[in-house]
Motif scaffolding. Structure first.
Motif, PDB file in Angstrom:
ATOM      1  N   GLU A  51       0.843  -1.194   0.000  1.00 19.32           N
ATOM      2  CA  GLU A  51       0.000   0.000   0.000  1.00 19.32           C
ATOM      3  C   GLU A  51       0.877   1.243   0.000  1.00 19.32           C
ATOM      4  OE1 GLU A  51      -3.444   2.213   2.696  1.00 19.32           O
ATOM      5  OE2 GLU A  51      -2.950   0.097   3.050  1.00 19.32           O
ATOM      6  N   TYR A  52       0.679   2.095  -1.005  1.00 16.35           N
ATOM      7  CA  TYR A  52       1.427   3.343  -1.125  1.00 16.35           C
ATOM      8  C   TYR A  52       0.490   4.534  -0.930  1.00 16.35           C
ATOM      9  CZ  TYR A  52       5.611   0.995  -2.875  1.00 16.35           C
ATOM     10  OH  TYR A  52       6.727   0.217  -2.980  1.00 16.35           O
ATOM     11  N   HIS A  53       1.042   5.594  -0.344  1.00 14.65           N
ATOM     12  CA  HIS A  53       0.317   6.843  -0.154  1.00 14.65           C
ATOM     13  C   HIS A  53       1.079   7.954  -0.877  1.00 14.65           C
ATOM     14  CE1 HIS A  53      -2.253   5.140   3.099  1.00 14.65           C
ATOM     15  NE2 HIS A  53      -1.214   4.338   3.214  1.00 14.65           N
ATOM     16  N   TYR A  54       0.351   8.935  -1.367  1.00 14.94           N
ATOM     17  CA  TYR A  54       1.025  10.022  -2.068  1.00 14.94           C
ATOM     18  C   TYR A  54       0.207  11.298  -2.006  1.00 14.94           C
ATOM     19  CZ  TYR A  54      -2.189   9.267  -6.025  1.00 14.94           C
ATOM     20  OH  TYR A  54      -3.303   9.147  -6.807  1.00 14.94           O
ATOM     21  N   VAL A  55       0.904  12.406  -2.167  1.00 14.98           N
ATOM     22  CA  VAL A  55       0.274  13.724  -2.300  1.00 14.98           C
ATOM     23  C   VAL A  55       0.863  14.397  -3.529  1.00 14.98           C
ATOM     24  CG1 VAL A  55      -0.183  14.010   0.167  1.00 14.98           C
ATOM     25  CG2 VAL A  55       1.981  14.844  -0.801  1.00 14.98           C
ATOM     26  N   ILE A  56       0.112  15.318  -4.100  1.00 12.11           N
ATOM     27  CA  ILE A  56       0.572  16.123  -5.231  1.00 12.11           C
ATOM     28  C   ILE A  56       0.895  17.508  -4.703  1.00 12.11           C
ATOM     29  CG2 ILE A  56      -0.035  17.095  -7.478  1.00 12.11           C
ATOM     30  CD1 ILE A  56      -1.989  14.752  -7.814  1.00 12.11           C
ATOM     31  N   SER A  57       2.114  17.936  -4.954  1.00 18.45           N
ATOM     32  CA  SER A  57       2.575  19.225  -4.452  1.00 18.45           C
ATOM     33  C   SER A  57       2.818  20.186  -5.605  1.00 18.45           C
ATOM     34  CB  SER A  57       3.872  19.027  -3.646  1.00 18.45           C
ATOM     35  OG  SER A  57       4.393  20.272  -3.225  1.00 18.45           O
ATOM     36  N   ARG A  58       2.243  21.413  -5.498  1.00 15.27           N
ATOM     37  CA  ARG A  58       2.444  22.448  -6.526  1.00 15.27           C
ATOM     38  C   ARG A  58       2.706  23.775  -5.833  1.00 15.27           C
ATOM     39  NH1 ARG A  58      -1.797  23.616 -10.167  1.00 15.27           N
ATOM     40  NH2 ARG A  58      -0.342  23.670 -11.916  1.00 15.27           N
ATOM     41  N   ASN A  59       3.879  24.314  -6.054  1.00 17.55           N
ATOM     42  CA  ASN A  59       4.263  25.607  -5.452  1.00 17.55           C
ATOM     43  C   ASN A  59       4.046  25.621  -3.945  1.00 17.55           C
ATOM     44  OD1 ASN A  59       4.908  26.502  -7.985  1.00 17.55           O
ATOM     45  ND2 ASN A  59       3.102  27.797  -8.234  1.00 17.55           N
ATOM     46  N   GLY A  60       4.391  24.535  -3.293  1.00 17.82           N
ATOM     47  CA  GLY A  60       4.271  24.481  -1.839  1.00 17.82           C
ATOM     48  C   GLY A  60       2.916  24.083  -1.328  1.00 17.82           C
ATOM     49  N   GLU A  61       1.914  24.013  -2.210  1.00 13.93           N
ATOM     50  CA  GLU A  61       0.583  23.588  -1.796  1.00 13.93           C
ATOM     51  C   GLU A  61       0.424  22.090  -2.051  1.00 13.93           C
ATOM     52  OE1 GLU A  61      -2.327  25.895  -3.752  1.00 13.93           O
ATOM     53  OE2 GLU A  61      -1.656  27.817  -2.927  1.00 13.93           O
ATOM     54  N   LYS A  62      -0.123  21.394  -1.061  1.00 16.92           N
ATOM     55  CA  LYS A  62      -0.258  19.944  -1.172  1.00 16.92           C
ATOM     56  C   LYS A  62      -1.718  19.527  -1.247  1.00 16.92           C
ATOM     57  CE  LYS A  62       4.064  18.851   1.221  1.00 16.92           C
ATOM     58  NZ  LYS A  62       4.686  18.131   2.365  1.00 16.92           N
ATOM     59  N   SER A  63      -1.965  18.505  -2.058  1.00 12.10           N
ATOM     60  CA  SER A  63      -3.308  17.945  -2.171  1.00 12.10           C
ATOM     61  C   SER A  63      -3.622  17.099  -0.949  1.00 12.10           C
ATOM     62  CB  SER A  63      -3.403  17.079  -3.433  1.00 12.10           C
ATOM     63  OG  SER A  63      -2.622  15.892  -3.251  1.00 12.10           O
ATOM     64  N   GLU A  64      -4.830  16.572  -0.910  1.00 12.93           N
ATOM     65  CA  GLU A  64      -5.138  15.552   0.085  1.00 12.93           C
ATOM     66  C   GLU A  64      -4.281  14.318  -0.182  1.00 12.93           C
ATOM     67  OE1 GLU A  64      -8.839  13.187  -0.699  1.00 12.93           O
ATOM     68  OE2 GLU A  64      -9.236  14.856  -2.091  1.00 12.93           O
ATOM     69  N   THR A  65      -4.244  13.407   0.775  1.00 12.95           N
ATOM     70  CA  THR A  65      -3.461  12.184   0.615  1.00 12.95           C
ATOM     71  C   THR A  65      -4.279  11.123  -0.114  1.00 12.95           C
ATOM     72  OG1 THR A  65      -2.218  12.632   2.644  1.00 12.95           O
ATOM     73  CG2 THR A  65      -2.207  10.363   1.816  1.00 12.95           C
ATOM     74  N   PHE A  66      -3.698  10.577  -1.177  1.00 15.39           N
ATOM     75  CA  PHE A  66      -4.316   9.490  -1.933  1.00 15.39           C
ATOM     76  C   PHE A  66      -3.541   8.200  -1.652  1.00 15.39           C
ATOM     77  CE2 PHE A  66      -4.952  13.409  -4.378  1.00 15.39           C
ATOM     78  CZ  PHE A  66      -6.331  13.408  -4.539  1.00 15.39           C
ATOM     79  N   SER A  67      -4.120   7.076  -2.020  1.00 15.01           N
ATOM     80  CA  SER A  67      -3.424   5.806  -1.808  1.00 15.01           C
ATOM     81  C   SER A  67      -3.818   4.805  -2.879  1.00 15.01           C
ATOM     82  CB  SER A  67      -3.741   5.226  -0.419  1.00 15.01           C
ATOM     83  OG  SER A  67      -5.098   4.880  -0.311  1.00 15.01           O
ATOM     84  N   PHE A  68      -2.966   3.781  -3.063  1.00 12.06           N
ATOM     85  CA  PHE A  68      -3.250   2.659  -3.951  1.00 12.06           C
ATOM     86  C   PHE A  68      -2.422   1.465  -3.490  1.00 12.06           C
ATOM     87  CE2 PHE A  68       0.377   4.815  -5.782  1.00 12.06           C
ATOM     88  CZ  PHE A  68       1.208   3.814  -6.256  1.00 12.06           C
ATOM     89  N   VAL A  69      -2.854   0.278  -3.904  1.00 15.60           N
ATOM     90  CA  VAL A  69      -2.151  -0.956  -3.547  1.00 15.60           C
ATOM     91  C   VAL A  69      -1.611  -1.580  -4.820  1.00 15.60           C
ATOM     92  CG1 VAL A  69      -2.348  -3.261  -2.525  1.00 15.60           C
ATOM     93  CG2 VAL A  69      -3.615  -1.337  -1.531  1.00 15.60           C
ATOM     94  N   THR A  70      -0.329  -1.865  -4.851  1.00 17.72           N
ATOM     95  CA  THR A  70       0.273  -2.484  -6.033  1.00 17.72           C
ATOM     96  C   THR A  70      -0.125  -3.946  -6.114  1.00 17.72           C
ATOM     97  OG1 THR A  70       2.284  -2.948  -4.755  1.00 17.72           O
ATOM     98  CG2 THR A  70       2.251  -0.933  -6.057  1.00 17.72           C
ATOM     99  N   LYS A  71      -0.288  -4.431  -7.327  1.00 16.70           N
ATOM    100  CA  LYS A  71      -0.667  -5.812  -7.570  1.00 16.70           C
ATOM    101  C   LYS A  71       0.251  -6.422  -8.617  1.00 16.70           C
ATOM    102  CE  LYS A  71      -5.575  -5.432  -6.337  1.00 16.70           C
ATOM    103  NZ  LYS A  71      -5.461  -6.357  -5.210  1.00 16.70           N
ATOM    104  N   LEU A  72       0.153  -7.721  -8.742  1.00 19.41           N
ATOM    105  CA  LEU A  72       0.974  -8.436  -9.717  1.00 19.41           C
ATOM    106  C   LEU A  72       0.329  -8.342 -11.093  1.00 19.41           C
ATOM    107  CD1 LEU A  72       3.477 -10.354  -9.954  1.00 19.41           C
ATOM    108  CD2 LEU A  72       1.864 -12.237  -9.773  1.00 19.41           C
ATOM    109  N   SER A  73       1.112  -7.922 -12.081  1.00 20.35           N
ATOM    110  CA  SER A  73       0.622  -7.892 -13.454  1.00 20.35           C
ATOM    111  C   SER A  73       0.658  -9.291 -14.039  1.00 20.35           C
ATOM    112  CB  SER A  73       1.498  -6.961 -14.304  1.00 20.35           C
ATOM    113  OG  SER A  73       1.259  -7.154 -15.676  1.00 20.35           O
ATOM    114  N   LEU A  74      -0.409  -9.668 -14.763  1.00 24.21           N
ATOM    115  CA  LEU A  74      -0.454 -10.990 -15.400  1.00 24.21           C
ATOM    116  C   LEU A  74      -0.377 -10.869 -16.912  1.00 24.21           C
ATOM    117  CD1 LEU A  74      -3.162 -12.764 -13.240  1.00 24.21           C
ATOM    118  CD2 LEU A  74      -0.684 -12.802 -12.992  1.00 24.21           C
TER     119      LEU A  74
END
Length: 364
Positions: A71-94
């Motif tokens: 599970e990864y979490h991330y934010v988008i930062s632009r000119n010092g302003e940050k978005s809310e925190t988003f997340s996703f879970v990596t899976k195995l590609s078939l």
């Protein structure tokens, strides 16, 4: 960002995050996982205009070397302003499945521990030996890594030569597991198996076969493959004589046979016994291809893993399914190199095994 970010899978360890903004100012992605909360991954986007009046800009960031099932979490930062925190879970590609890109001839084997299952396969080139597995289809919550051995010569000059062996541990009894085998970037299709039950009232049913050729046995193989995936059987028992023969055509005959029965062997533990057709090259094909239980346990009573190719003593072994104690012994022991010693070893093992199986503790 003026739009919700979209996460897309590019490959097992590579993901793309896309979003739209109303201006061309660059953005940064700050990424972290719960496994490494103090480590951040920073990547910068370079916006591209989506229309003639420059009212919308596409932003894309590709993240590399991510761990699978994380599970990864991330934010988008632009000119010092940050978005809310988003997340996703990596899976195995078939995506990279099939004979050309990875594991072939998958086959399972049981052990004397219902919490352990062995998985084996072959590939045309050397590489990793990984199995992803879990109790839900495509949701693999565990990974096991094994070993690889090269089988060349001894009647296998033309056959696939890299044999992979992995043990799955910590399995629950009477539970269906879904799994995928991986070597380098190549994956198998998804298969599943049901673990043995540890309930004394369990009455298992088995598929039993023998003297099976890859050409003349096609009708039987079709029926066996169809039965194997019904969920009605605990294991398949092959009582000798494979492919007619495994070593023919420089090993290609054995490869064709194992390919043809993969729906069976990837769905049920495939428990084998050696026959006279496996004698050539001192049983090398049998000992390299099949990974049966060992004849001894470690100090904790766990099954001992032996690196392939198996020793000659792997041609006799025992295993349990419910209240049934199976003994697989070799009638071909008279034809191995060093036959006199092997005959004595098998006889002594058989007497000790039957004595142990008849103790009150074993029969309870």
């Amino acid at each position: 960002a003026s739009s919700e970010p979209v996460v897309s899978l590019k490959s097992d360890d590579k993901y793309q995050i896309s979003w739209i903004t109303k201006d061309q100012r660059p953005s940064d992605i700050l990424l972290w996982s719960l496994n490494t909360p103090h480590t951040s991954y920073v990547a910068e986007s370079f916006p591209l205009s989506l229309d003639d009046d420059n009212a919308r800009f596409s932003n894309r960031v590709v993240l590399h070397n991510l761990e699978v099932n994380t599970e990864y979490h991330y934010v988008i930062s632009r000119n010092g302003e940050k978005s809310e925190t988003f997340s996703f879970v990596t899976k195995l590609s078939l995506e990279n499945t099939g004979p050309a890109s990875g594991p072939q001839q998958l086959h399972l084997s049981a052990t004397n521990d219902v919490s352990v299952m062995r998985v084996a396969w072959v590939t045309p080139s050397v590489g990793s030996s990984l199995v992803w597995y879990g109790t839900e289809s495509t949701n693999y919550t565990a990974m096991a890594e094994g070993s690889t051995n090269k089988f060349v010569g001894d009647g296998n000059a033309e056959g696939l030569q890299y044999y992979h062996h992995v043990e799955l541990r910590g399995l629950k009894p009477n539970t269906r597991y879904f799994y995928v085998c991986q070597t380098n970037e190549g994956h198998s299709s998804e298969f599943s198996f049901l673990t043995m039950d540890d309930d004394e009232a369990w009455a298992p049913t088995f598929l039993v076969l023998g003297d099976m050729g890859v050409e003349g046995g096609q009708k039987s193989i079709e029926l066996l493959n169809a039965e194997a995936i019904t969920g009605n059987y605990a294991a398949a028992i092959h009582v000798g004589d494979f492919a007619y023969d495994l070593h023919n055509d420089g090993g290609k005959r054995g490869d064709r046979f194992m390919d043809s029965i993969q729906p069976l062997t990837a769905s049920l533990p495939y428990m084998t016994a050696v026959g006279n057709h496996e004698i050539p090259y001192n049983f090398s094909h049998y000992l390299n291809r099949f990974d049966m239980p060992t004849n001894s346990d470690d100090e904790y009573g766990n099954s001992v893993s032996i690196a392939a190719p198996s020793p000659t003593s792997r041609m006799w072994y025992s295993w349990n399914a419910g209240l049934i104690h199976f003994v697989s012994y070799s009638t071909e022991v008279y034809y191995v190199d060093g036959a006199e010693e092997a005959i004595t070893e098998q006889l002594e093992w058989l007497m000790a095994d039957l004595k142990e199986a008849n103790t009150p503790e074993s029969r309870d």
